[in-house]
Structure formats: C-alpha cells, structure tokens
Design a protein around this motif. Structure first.
Motif, mmCIF file in Angstrom:
data_model
loop_
_atom_site.group_PDB
_atom_site.id
_atom_site.type_symbol
_atom_site.label_atom_id
_atom_site.label_comp_id
_atom_site.label_asym_id
_atom_site.label_seq_id
_atom_site.Cartn_x
_atom_site.Cartn_y
_atom_site.Cartn_z
ATOM 1 N N ARG A 1 0.821 -1.209 0.000
ATOM 2 C CA ARG A 1 0.000 0.000 0.000
ATOM 3 C C ARG A 1 0.857 1.261 0.000
ATOM 4 O O ARG A 1 0.438 2.293 -0.514
ATOM 5 C CB ARG A 1 -0.971 -0.012 1.182
ATOM 6 C CG ARG A 1 -2.051 -1.094 1.048
ATOM 7 C CD ARG A 1 -2.952 -1.165 2.260
ATOM 8 N NE ARG A 1 -3.626 0.094 2.501
ATOM 9 C CZ ARG A 1 -4.699 0.499 1.826
ATOM 10 N NH1 ARG A 1 -5.202 -0.260 0.897
ATOM 11 N NH2 ARG A 1 -5.246 1.667 2.087
ATOM 12 N N PHE B 1 -1.199 4.505 -1.093
ATOM 13 C CA PHE B 1 -2.373 4.599 -0.215
ATOM 14 C C PHE B 1 -1.981 4.860 1.231
ATOM 15 O O PHE B 1 -2.796 5.269 2.045
ATOM 16 C CB PHE B 1 -3.219 3.334 -0.307
ATOM 17 C CG PHE B 1 -3.708 3.045 -1.695
ATOM 18 C CD1 PHE B 1 -4.175 4.071 -2.498
ATOM 19 C CD2 PHE B 1 -3.695 1.766 -2.194
ATOM 20 C CE1 PHE B 1 -4.620 3.822 -3.783
ATOM 21 C CE2 PHE B 1 -4.136 1.499 -3.481
ATOM 22 C CZ PHE B 1 -4.600 2.526 -4.281
ATOM 23 N N MET C 1 -3.224 -1.959 -10.131
ATOM 24 C CA MET C 1 -3.430 -2.688 -8.885
ATOM 25 C C MET C 1 -4.625 -3.629 -8.997
ATOM 26 O O MET C 1 -5.626 -3.300 -9.612
ATOM 27 C CB MET C 1 -3.630 -1.687 -7.747
ATOM 28 C CG MET C 1 -3.800 -2.327 -6.409
ATOM 29 S SD MET C 1 -2.829 -1.485 -5.146
ATOM 30 C CE MET C 1 -3.316 -2.409 -3.702
ATOM 31 N N PRO D 1 -1.388 8.542 -5.218
ATOM 32 C CA PRO D 1 -1.525 7.277 -5.958
ATOM 33 C C PRO D 1 -1.840 7.508 -7.441
ATOM 34 O O PRO D 1 -1.350 6.777 -8.297
ATOM 35 C CB PRO D 1 -2.696 6.581 -5.267
ATOM 36 C CG PRO D 1 -2.837 7.230 -3.947
ATOM 37 C CD PRO D 1 -2.244 8.587 -4.024
ATOM 38 N N ILE E 1 0.691 3.195 -11.670
ATOM 39 C CA ILE E 1 0.754 1.816 -11.208
ATOM 40 C C ILE E 1 -0.558 1.133 -11.572
ATOM 41 O O ILE E 1 -1.551 1.800 -11.838
ATOM 42 C CB ILE E 1 0.935 1.754 -9.678
ATOM 43 C CG1 ILE E 1 -0.021 2.737 -9.023
ATOM 44 C CG2 ILE E 1 2.373 2.049 -9.294
ATOM 45 C CD1 ILE E 1 -0.451 2.366 -7.685
ATOM 46 N N PHE F 1 -7.140 -6.062 -6.459
ATOM 47 C CA PHE F 1 -7.540 -6.185 -5.060
ATOM 48 C C PHE F 1 -8.170 -7.549 -4.796
ATOM 49 O O PHE F 1 -8.683 -8.183 -5.712
ATOM 50 C CB PHE F 1 -8.557 -5.094 -4.713
ATOM 51 C CG PHE F 1 -8.041 -3.710 -4.917
ATOM 52 C CD1 PHE F 1 -7.520 -2.992 -3.854
ATOM 53 C CD2 PHE F 1 -8.065 -3.117 -6.171
ATOM 54 C CE1 PHE F 1 -7.044 -1.713 -4.030
ATOM 55 C CE2 PHE F 1 -7.579 -1.833 -6.360
ATOM 56 C CZ PHE F 1 -7.065 -1.136 -5.288
#
Lengths: 354, 274
Positions: free
Chosen positions: A47, A52, A79, A72, A77, A81
């Motif tokens: 994170r 984040f 990501m 962010p 990037i 989850f």
C-alpha cells in the motif's frame, strides 16, 4: 536496471511500527512475492508502494523517479484487489477503459486496447456485461485487464486470488504469471499462501514482524532457509534437538543417536542446536536397500493418504514423532500403521537451526 | 401453524387497515360530492382550473428541485469524505443531520429572518430572489435527515474505500472518482433521498408561509380556509402523488446497473467509445 527500489521503509501507526527498515530492489519484468503471516506488514508495504499509505520514513523509487510524496493517481501503477473492486456501474468495457479515459487516450485507441486486453484475459465478447453478471474468476480477470490496460510501470497484486475457489485460483495464477511474462511487467504480489508465492515468483520476500527475513528464489527459500522463522513458515519441518559434540566433523548427539552432518559447524562443543529436515527428505527404506548416510528405526503411528503423496508419522526413540512424505507409486507397497520401518536421510538434507 | 387461522394478528391487521383507509375513503367520498346528489370529479376540475394552484405547484416543484440538487451536492461529497477519511466524525455528522427533526421549522425560519433580514449585513429577504434562496436553503435543511441517511446507506452498500483506491491507482482525480464512480453507484440512494425531499417540500408550510412565498403548502392551508370540497380533493391528490413517488423509489431501489426502469430500447451494438 532496477525498476522499483524501496529504501529503508518504516511505517508506524501511533506507537505500533508495522514495517521496520524494509528494503527491496526489483529488476525490470521481475515477479516478486511478499509472503508472510497476517500482520507481518506485507500489505502495508504494498500500500505504501501504491501510495495509499505514507511511509513514516524511507523512500520509494519507480523507474529512477522518487515517488514517495506522489499521490496514488500520479504513480502510474496498476493494482488488483482481493475484492476485485470493479466499478459496479460500468460494463466490462467501461471498467477496462477507465484508466485509458483518465489519461485522455483517443477513443479509437481505447476501443482497440480494450479489445486487446479482453482477448488477453480470455473474455472477448463479455464487453457489454456488468460485473454482477460475472463469476468471481471472470471479475478478477476483468480487474487484471483493467489494471494493465493503461500500461502501468508496476503491477501491484493484493491477494487477488484469496477470494476464489481452489481450482480457479490455480488456473488464474498461472494465467496471471503468463500474462505478466508476456508483457514483461514488473509485479509485486502479496500473499499469505506459500504455494502461490513459490509457484508464481522469480523471487520471494519472506516477511515477519515488519522485516524481510529472507529474499531469494523459491528454491533458495525452501532449501536454504536463512532463519528459523523462514524454515518453519515455509513447508513442513521435523525438528530434532541436539547437542554439538564435534564441530570439526559436525557430529551431534540426539535422542535417536549420534548424527554426522559431514560439515564443519562454527560453534563450540556442547552447544545446543536444532536439526531440521523436510518430511520428504526422510525415506522409508526396504531391508535390502543400502544405507543413506543417516539411519534410524521407527514405528509408524499414523498414515494419511493424500493422493499423490502418502504422509506418515513415525515414532522414534520412544517419544519423538517425525513426519515422512512418500510418493504414492502405483505397484509399490507402502507400510501400514504399526509397522517397524527403517528411516534414512542424506546428511546434507539436514539443516542446522540456531 | 400453517393452515390454522391466526385470529389475533388478523384482527390487528384489519384494525390497522381500517384506521388508515376509512378516513382516506371518507375524504375521497367527500371530495366527490361537490355537486349535490351525484358523485363527480367537479372538485378536482375546480382545483385544476385555478391559476393560483398551477402557480403554487410549479413554484414548489422548482423550489424542491433546487433543494434536491443543492442537497445532493452538499450531502454526497460530505458523506463520502466522512466515510472515507473521517469515520470518527460520523456520529457527530449523523447527529447534526438529525437536528432538523428536533428543531421546529418555525425556529429555523425565524433564525433565517433575523440573520438575513432587511437590517442585516446580507439582506436576502429584501428581494424575491434572495427570499427564494432562503426558502431553498430551508428546504435543504429540512430534508437533510432523509437525504443524509439515504446517501449514507447507499454508500454502506458499496465498498467506497476499495473502489476509490482502484480508481486512484488508475490515475483518476478525486473529482472524477466522485462524479464517475461514487455518484453513479449511489444514484439509487440519491434518487430515494430526492423523492423524500420532494414530498417534504411539497407539503411544507411554516417556512414558505413566513417567508411569504407562493408555495403549495400555504396554498393548501388557504384553500382549506376558503373552500369545502377542494381541500379534500387536494389531499387525495397529494396522497396519490406520494404513493407514485414511493412506487418509483421502490422501482429505482431494485434496479440493477444497465437496467432501464420501464423498457429497453433495443439496439444493435453499442460502440465502446465514451
């Protein structure tokens, strides 16, 4: 060339320090897993790389650029989850196109890229569906397509497989790895599942208490664990307390007799050590087989049939139990509970833990 | 037990239905009796022919629409931010949002008149335009408990934090996240908050009357003093409108993304361009 560099990262929440002096250098196209028990700080590291969480101290560089203080949405990037996190109000196409629209990509380019991504994750023709019309595995594929569509510099995966069924989990992990290889995208993967970490990664970072205990290839981590924690966390392990009798030749005394490790040990005579070896290193031997370096006699107390593997527990020296894993070979006869057996092990397969 | 007639619950249900429907039916029947000896919709016709009625309804619809928009613009980002970043403040914000239920509207409107009266620094009450602004603000305050609750519940149903992070990782700004992700996903909640706001504003009397605005609430009260049958007709129409709104709210609440409320326009292939 190093694509992602994490330097002396520390993160505290109040008085609780969850990440302590964490360092990592990732090469271009590398797939690295952060592996550890819950609360070891692996997710916090991820994170912080995503932006984040703000590190208490330390620096994060992506592609030579210091991104520690970037938000962010400025880090480029991708990501994934655990909970998929697809936008419920958008179609599959809308989800995959989201990151491209943000960067102001021309619409014909977006169409082309979305089609390319969906065919890559095997979901061509699903573009007009909504997330609630897809299975978990399909949703996570869309999430992967969405994450890689804007060509991120680093892909961050936060336990993306944990919510899926075992079968889909295994299938999807090889797909993620194949796509990652094909695109050559540097990937940081967080998991608490050691099998996942070892199957997917170029290198594994085993974390404990906010620190990296060991960084290495999956076989290094498994075969040459650098600490007791790593040895015990990865795979199953038999532990045998011992006393060092001859450091030069590596002779130790245990409850099952003298064992020679066949190597020099840099400790004083009489110091207490722990021998450790994997269940699959122990071999059940027939009477006619020649000896394997170390040998002792035990009595089988349990037998678990797991398909490819049969797992025994044997009692030795009257009170110690050792785990033994044997391949289940067709035609071979395996002993039964209650049988007296010869157990053999190569001395180089015995680890010495401090 | 299945098959046995449950006498107690049935009696209670029948009593409750009678309690609710008998007065309603009485009002309805009364509203039909404007012409002696026959049942007719004359009272309804008379209401619709009244130019003041049309003006009052139009004014109230405009004012409540403004209140809905202003309320949503205030409440959605606030509820979002409180849930995302200031969860500790939630009990406080919830308490504040409930204050309008405790403080009577009369107190609110007197406060407004004192603060923005002709002798104040910002004399809004001296112009029609300014007074309308005060009215809309009053409506926003009155509907706050319902609007906030609806929006907050809507946000509880989706994983705000992860959706925000997903959008951020894709490069989206806060503004884009709220407008393209958060708002569409709580649209159902905002719509039900809007319907509640609308029904409150339409019947509101105290603020509109004391600010001397030609709204529907004061019109109804005035009509009640002047006429016999028309107020009953109005009451029935208000009920009907409320029911229609409730039905719409239910329909919206059960709608899935991509579903149209009434029908689908068949189309061949939508190109995925924005």
């Amino acid at each position: 060339m190093s694509l992602l560099t994490v330097r002396s990262l520390v993160k505290s929440f109040g008085t609780n320090t969850v990440v302590k002096d964490f360092n990592l250098t990732m090469r271009d196209s590398e797939f690295i897993s952060l592996l550890g028990p819950s609360g070891c700080g692996k997710t916090t590291v991820l994170r912080m790389v995503a932006g984040f969480e703000k590190p208490s101290t330390g620096a994060i560089e992506i592609d030579g650029q210091n991104v520690t203080n970037l938000r962010p949405n400025q880090r480029k990037i991708g990501m994934m989850f655990q909970s998929y996190a697809l936008f419920p109000n958008l179609t599959v196409t809308g989800n995959v196109a989201f990151g491209l629209k943000v960067t102001g990509t021309p619409s014909d380019e977006i169409t082309r890229r979305v089609d390319e991504m969906l065919s890559m994750v095997g979901l061509s023709g699903f573009g007009s569906r909504y997330p609630y019309q897809l299975s978990g595995g399909q949703q996570q594929r869309v999430a992967l397509a969405r994450a890689i569509a804007p060509r991120p510099r680093v892909l961050l995966l936060d336990e993306p497989l944990s919510a899926l069924d075992a079968k889909i989990r295994v299938a999807l992990r090889s797909e993620i790895r194949a796509i990652q290889r094909e695109l050559g995208i540097t990937t940081l993967f967080v998991t608490h599942d050691q099998e996942e970490a070892m199957a997917m990664s170029d290198r594994v970072v085993v974390m404990n208490g906010g620190r990296a205990e060991q960084v290495g290839t999956p076989d290094e981590i498994y075969n040459l664990p650098a600490s007791r924690f790593v040895a015990e966390f990865i795979g199953a392990l038999n532990l045998l307390p011992a006393t060092l009798r001859d450091p030069a030749t590596g002779h130790v005394e245990t409850a099952i007799g003298m064992i020679s490790l066949g190597r020099t040990i840099n400790q004083s005579v009489g110091s207490a050590v722990t021998l450790a070896f994997r269940p699959e290193s122990l071999r059940l031997m027939s009477l006619s087989e020649p000896t394997l370096g170390q040998e002792f006699v035990g009595r089988l107390v349990t037998r678990e049939f797991l398909g490819a593997i049969v797992r025994f527990r044997a009692e030795v020296a009257g009170h110690l139990t050792l785990g033994i894993d044997c391949f289940n070979r067709a035609g071979g006869t395996l002993p039964q509970v209650g049988d007296e057996v010869r157990l053999g092990i190569h001395s180089e397969e015995i680890l010495l833990l401090q | 037990m299945r098959g046995r007639f449950a006498i107690g619950p049935t009696l209670i249900t029948v009593a409750a239905l009678l309690y609710f429907f008998v007065p309603l039916y009485a009002a309805f029947q009364f509203s039909l009796q404007m012409k002696r000896g026959t049942l007719s919709f004359a009272a309804y016709g008379s209401v619709f022919q009244d130019g003041v009625f049309i003006n009052a309804v139009t004014f109230s619809i405009m004012a409540s629409a403004a209140a809905i928009i202003l309320g949503a613009i205030l409440v959605v980002p606030t509820a979002y931010w409180v849930r995302l970043r200031l969860p500790k403040l939630r009990p406080l914000v919830e308490f504040i949002s409930l204050l309008p239920l405790i403080i009577p509207p009369v107190v609110l409107v007197f406060g407004q008149i004192r603060m923005f009266g002709s002798s104040s620094y910002l004399p809004l009450t001296t112009s029609d335009w300014g007074t309308n602004v005060l009215l809309v603000i009053g409506y926003v305050v009155l509907s706050m408990p319902y609007m906030f609750r609806a929006v907050d519940n809507g946000m509880a149903a989706i994983d705000i934090a992860t959706l925000t992070e997903a959008a951020e990782s894709l490069g989206a700004s806060r503004f884009r996240i709220v407008t393209t992700i958060i708002f569409p996903n709580i649209r159902v909640a905002v719509v039900s908050g809007a319907f509640l706001t609308f029904s409150i504003c339409l019947g509101e009397f105290a603020i509109a009357s004391l600010l001397n605005r030609p709204a529907f609430g004061p019109y109804m009260v005035q009509l009640g003093q002047d006429r016999a049958y028309e107020p009953a007709a109005l009451a029935i129409m208000s009920f009907a409108l409320t029911w229609v709104l409730m039905a719409l709210m239910q329909a919206f609440a059960h709608m899935k993304p991509g579903q149209k409320l009434f029908f689908r326009i068949p189309f061949k292939k939508k190109s995925p361009t924005p």
